[in-house]
Design a protein around this motif. Structure first.
Motif, PDB file in Angstrom:
ATOM      1  N   GLU A   1       0.831  -1.195   0.000  1.00  0.00           N
ATOM      2  CA  GLU A   1       0.000   0.000   0.000  1.00  0.00           C
ATOM      3  C   GLU A   1       0.868   1.248   0.000  1.00  0.00           C
ATOM      4  O   GLU A   1       1.964   1.252   0.554  1.00  0.00           O
ATOM      5  CB  GLU A   1      -0.897   0.060   1.244  1.00  0.00           C
ATOM      6  CG  GLU A   1      -1.612  -1.212   1.575  1.00  0.00           C
ATOM      7  CD  GLU A   1      -0.806  -2.168   2.444  1.00  0.00           C
ATOM      8  OE1 GLU A   1       0.424  -2.016   2.560  1.00  0.00           O
ATOM      9  OE2 GLU A   1      -1.407  -3.090   2.991  1.00  0.00           O
ATOM     10  N   PHE A   2       0.326   2.308  -0.590  1.00  0.00           N
ATOM     11  CA  PHE A   2       1.042   3.583  -0.653  1.00  0.00           C
ATOM     12  C   PHE A   2       0.037   4.712  -0.457  1.00  0.00           C
ATOM     13  O   PHE A   2      -1.050   4.702  -1.039  1.00  0.00           O
ATOM     14  CB  PHE A   2       1.730   3.735  -2.012  1.00  0.00           C
ATOM     15  CG  PHE A   2       2.340   5.082  -2.225  1.00  0.00           C
ATOM     16  CD1 PHE A   2       3.606   5.362  -1.749  1.00  0.00           C
ATOM     17  CD2 PHE A   2       1.648   6.080  -2.885  1.00  0.00           C
ATOM     18  CE1 PHE A   2       4.170   6.612  -1.940  1.00  0.00           C
ATOM     19  CE2 PHE A   2       2.199   7.323  -3.087  1.00  0.00           C
ATOM     20  CZ  PHE A   2       3.464   7.589  -2.609  1.00  0.00           C
TER      21      PHE A   2
ATOM     22  N   VAL B   1       0.668   1.428  -9.329  1.00  0.00           N
ATOM     23  CA  VAL B   1      -0.405   2.264  -9.870  1.00  0.00           C
ATOM     24  C   VAL B   1      -0.920   3.147  -8.740  1.00  0.00           C
ATOM     25  O   VAL B   1      -1.214   2.658  -7.653  1.00  0.00           O
ATOM     26  CB  VAL B   1      -1.562   1.408 -10.431  1.00  0.00           C
ATOM     27  CG1 VAL B   1      -2.689   2.291 -10.930  1.00  0.00           C
ATOM     28  CG2 VAL B   1      -1.075   0.490 -11.527  1.00  0.00           C
ATOM     29  N   ASP B   2      -1.019   4.461  -9.012  1.00  0.00           N
ATOM     30  CA  ASP B   2      -1.520   5.420  -8.024  1.00  0.00           C
ATOM     31  C   ASP B   2      -2.712   6.178  -8.590  1.00  0.00           C
ATOM     32  O   ASP B   2      -2.730   6.536  -9.769  1.00  0.00           O
ATOM     33  CB  ASP B   2      -0.454   6.466  -7.664  1.00  0.00           C
ATOM     34  CG  ASP B   2       0.678   5.909  -6.836  1.00  0.00           C
ATOM     35  OD1 ASP B   2       0.650   4.707  -6.506  1.00  0.00           O
ATOM     36  OD2 ASP B   2       1.593   6.676  -6.529  1.00  0.00           O
TER      37      ASP B   2
ATOM     38  N   VAL C   1      -4.633   8.922 -12.963  1.00  0.00           N
ATOM     39  CA  VAL C   1      -3.972   7.664 -12.628  1.00  0.00           C
ATOM     40  C   VAL C   1      -2.536   7.764 -13.127  1.00  0.00           C
ATOM     41  O   VAL C   1      -2.292   8.181 -14.258  1.00  0.00           O
ATOM     42  CB  VAL C   1      -4.699   6.460 -13.260  1.00  0.00           C
ATOM     43  CG1 VAL C   1      -3.936   5.182 -13.013  1.00  0.00           C
ATOM     44  CG2 VAL C   1      -6.113   6.361 -12.726  1.00  0.00           C
ATOM     45  N   ARG C   2      -1.592   7.381 -12.279  1.00  0.00           N
ATOM     46  CA  ARG C   2      -0.176   7.427 -12.636  1.00  0.00           C
ATOM     47  C   ARG C   2       0.439   6.054 -12.340  1.00  0.00           C
ATOM     48  O   ARG C   2      -0.031   5.322 -11.469  1.00  0.00           O
ATOM     49  CB  ARG C   2       0.567   8.502 -11.840  1.00  0.00           C
ATOM     50  CG  ARG C   2       0.020   9.907 -12.011  1.00  0.00           C
ATOM     51  CD  ARG C   2       0.226  10.392 -13.441  1.00  0.00           C
ATOM     52  NE  ARG C   2      -0.182  11.771 -13.621  1.00  0.00           N
ATOM     53  CZ  ARG C   2      -1.349  12.153 -14.111  1.00  0.00           C
ATOM     54  NH1 ARG C   2      -2.246  11.264 -14.441  1.00  0.00           N
ATOM     55  NH2 ARG C   2      -1.626  13.427 -14.281  1.00  0.00           N
TER      56      ARG C   2
ATOM     57  N   VAL D   1      -3.182   7.672  -3.514  1.00  0.00           N
ATOM     58  CA  VAL D   1      -3.271   6.348  -2.894  1.00  0.00           C
ATOM     59  C   VAL D   1      -2.949   5.344  -3.987  1.00  0.00           C
ATOM     60  O   VAL D   1      -3.341   5.535  -5.150  1.00  0.00           O
ATOM     61  CB  VAL D   1      -4.658   6.065  -2.271  1.00  0.00           C
ATOM     62  CG1 VAL D   1      -4.915   6.963  -1.088  1.00  0.00           C
ATOM     63  CG2 VAL D   1      -5.768   6.199  -3.286  1.00  0.00           C
ATOM     64  N   GLY D   2      -2.220   4.307  -3.622  1.00  0.00           N
ATOM     65  CA  GLY D   2      -1.820   3.388  -4.664  1.00  0.00           C
ATOM     66  C   GLY D   2      -1.439   2.018  -4.179  1.00  0.00           C
ATOM     67  O   GLY D   2      -1.400   1.735  -2.984  1.00  0.00           O
ATOM     68  N   VAL D   3      -1.144   1.198  -5.153  1.00  0.00           N
ATOM     69  CA  VAL D   3      -0.683  -0.167  -4.936  1.00  0.00           C
ATOM     70  C   VAL D   3       0.682  -0.270  -5.586  1.00  0.00           C
ATOM     71  O   VAL D   3       0.859   0.084  -6.749  1.00  0.00           O
ATOM     72  CB  VAL D   3      -1.661  -1.188  -5.557  1.00  0.00           C
ATOM     73  CG1 VAL D   3      -1.138  -2.599  -5.378  1.00  0.00           C
ATOM     74  CG2 VAL D   3      -3.039  -1.046  -4.956  1.00  0.00           C
TER      75      VAL D   3
END
Length: 189
Positions: free
Chosen positions: A104-105, A162-163, A181-182, A151-153
């Motif tokens: 998680e990010f 992917v954020d 999406v980045r 928030v990302g994975v």
């Protein structure tokens, strides 16, 4: 220095930065970047401070993901970038995600800035040295910082992430995107 080697302006810019990683044990780590800078002289807008805008879909450290190029022009700024890599603290409780080893990010980026009167073409309209700002450029309000959250994975196939990025304020400016999406590629050995 003005007049040296044909230069037309005196240009003095000072910038400083600070980085700190905080380890939180099983909760991962928090990376903190703090930067600030000042343009000391009266200069036209191409020499003002422009935040690092990332116009691509690939995440780059030290840049803002949803700011347009030359959107905010300042002669003083401070930026804060805080990112929390949770290292699987939540995903490890879900069997399939634990097997995939996804991470998680969460992140937030803030920008405070100011354009002083000496460099503001709207307040010095008769000054030929100061050019008009390009369309879509604004000074940032010192009382209202620009903010974006992500928030990302991370750790998808060990290298991919992917954020989802969302712009918190200043989305009323024409041509701005409120979210996006980045992706990123990270190799760690």
């Amino acid at each position: 220095v003005k007049g040296v080697l044909g230069s037309e302006y005196t240009y003095n810019f000072t910038e400083a930065g600070f980085y700190k990683r905080l380890w939180l044990g099983s909760w991962g780590n928090i990376d903190t970047y703090l930067k600030g800078g000042i343009q000391w002289d009266k200069v036209p807008f191409p020499l003002l401070i422009m935040p690092a805008a990332n116009l691509s879909y690939i995440i780059q450290d030290g840049t803002f993901n949803l700011i347009n190029n030359m959107e905010f022009l300042n002669d003083r700024y401070a930026s804060l970038d805080i990112s929390w890599n949770m290292q699987g603290k939540l995903f490890n409780r879900i069997p399939l995600l634990k097997k995939l080893k996804w991470r998680e990010f969460i992140g937030i980026k803030c920008l405070w800035g100011e354009l002083t009167d000496k460099n503001n073409p709207w307040k010095n309209s008769g000054d030929a040295m100061l050019y008009e700002f390009p369309e879509g450029s604004y000074p940032i309000s010192p009382s209202k910082p620009y903010m974006e959250v992500a928030v990302g994975v991370r750790n998808i196939f060990k290298i991919f992430g992917v954020d989802y990025v969302r712009r918190i304020n200043y989305h009323e400016h024409p041509g701005t995107k409120k979210n996006g999406v980045r992706v990123n590629l990270t190799f760690s050995f």
